[in-house]
Write an enzyme that holds these catalytic residues in place. Structure first.
Site, mmCIF file in Angstrom:
data_model
loop_
_atom_site.group_PDB
_atom_site.id
_atom_site.type_symbol
_atom_site.label_atom_id
_atom_site.label_comp_id
_atom_site.label_asym_id
_atom_site.label_seq_id
_atom_site.Cartn_x
_atom_site.Cartn_y
_atom_site.Cartn_z
ATOM 1 N N THR A 242 -3.862 5.576 3.047
ATOM 2 C CA THR A 242 -2.529 6.037 2.679
ATOM 3 C C THR A 242 -2.515 6.667 1.289
ATOM 4 O OG1 THR A 242 -1.690 4.183 3.984
ATOM 5 C CG2 THR A 242 -0.111 5.352 2.637
ATOM 6 N N LYS B 157 0.829 -1.218 0.000
ATOM 7 C CA LYS B 157 0.000 0.000 0.000
ATOM 8 C C LYS B 157 0.855 1.256 0.000
ATOM 9 C CE LYS B 157 0.487 1.298 4.509
ATOM 10 N NZ LYS B 157 0.720 2.638 5.084
#
Length: 335
Positions: free
Chosen positions: A250, A193
């Site tokens: 994120t 991620k």
């Protein structure tokens, strides 16, 4: 409701933003020692009762003790306590190697180790084989956790009793802690991620629009899932907090360091200048090449992560990477 478990003795190793935030949360109910290597930083924290470097104006609870004394940090949680390693990925191996052999420990860092390409649980197997070990992860900005805003995390380990200990340590108030038997999936999600957040920052910085952002996150999730399953993870882990949840946070949150790197690269800054502006560690920068190498070795197609790796190593510009991705052949949508 807060956990009814008795207070624990918890040592947090690393006084960056995330280690400090989790220490603040735990010290509402437990005895927490927050260890930092820098004695001057510890002196500042003792005097100000906050971490002036990373989380200024967020006061320490009475149960939080800053210290630069390694022996004291080890003794604090050595018997029936809990160690939390809050170093960057580059410091995980050395820190685990220095812990008591029978330690109960979770780490917070997300990524693959540079050089070896190992995940945290694999490093723990080498350096601390007799420990009870796991990873604590999830969509969480340090500032929000320290401020007491609602957050959900996942404690992952093959040791179910250890994950229950993490619930005893942190579940309650504004923190929810879920348990998972899939540390591989949780760690792959945390590593990939960060790379995808750089990609999303680049796309947003180039003004590619919300349609592009949605496509990138969705196809990035597919890449993450493919790599994780190839490495032995459960597919459903990537639909949860440490997969989709952490990716969305994120990739879209302005507090994301990795996203900020992508935005800076889209502005035309080179990587050293982007990192200098950030002033913090962005794990996706160091994970991108390893993610790509692991994928290639396993025969897993990860074009978005490969594009990020090319941009980071100077192989192409952000605009060229986008053009290359858009020229890929049409295909059936699959995970």
């Amino acid at each position: 409701m807060p956990s009814a478990a008795p207070p624990l003795r918890i040592t947090v190793l690393g006084a960056g933003a995330w280690g400090t935030a989790l220490a603040i949360a735990a010290a509402q109910r437990h005895e927490v020692l927050l260890w930092a290597r820098d004695a001057a930083q510890v002196a500042e924290m003792v005097a100000a009762r906050c971490n002036t470097r990373y989380l200024p104006r967020l006061a320490f609870p009475a149960g939080l003790l800053p210290s630069a004394d390694w022996a004291r940090a080890m003794a604090h949680a050595a018997d029936d306590g809990l160690f939390i390693v809050a170093t960057p990925m580059a410091g995980l191996r050395a820190t685990l190697a220095a812990l008591p052999a029978q330690a109960r420990v979770f780490w917070l860092c997300k990524g693959f180790e540079a050089g070896s390409g190992l995940l945290g649980h694999q490093i723990a197997e080498q350096e601390l084989p007799n420990a009870r070990a796991g990873v604590l992860s999830g969509p969480s900005f340090a500032q929000e956790v320290a401020a007491g805003l609602p957050t959900a995390l996942v404690a992952a380990s093959a040791d179910e009793a250890l994950t229950r200990l993490a619930v005893d340590a942190f579940h309650g108030g504004a923190l929810r802690v879920y348990m998972s038997p899939d540390p591989i999936g949780v760690e792959v999600g945390g590593a990939v991620k960060n790379v995808l957040a750089i990609a999303t920052g680049i796309a947003d910085g180039l003004g590619l629009g919300l349609n592009a952002r949605a496509a990138l996150i969705t196809r990035g999730l597919a890449e993450m899932s493919r790599l994780g399953v190839a490495m032995g993870a459960r597919a459903d882990t990537f639909m949860g907090l440490t997969g989709l949840g952490d990716l969305v946070l994120t990739a879209t949150g302005d507090l994301s360091r990795n996203r900020q790197v992508g935005l800076a690269l889209a502005e035309g800054l080179d990587l050293p200048a982007a990192l200098a502006r950030l002033g913090h560690v962005a794990e996706g920068v160091y994970s991108a090449a390893t993610v790509t190498a692991r994928a290639q070795a396993l025969g897993v197609d990860m074009p978005l992560c490969e594009a990020v790796s090319q941009v980071l190593n100077g192989g192409c510009t952000p605009a060229q990477a986008v053009a290359q991705l858009m020229q890929r052949d049409a295909r059936v949508e699959t995970l």
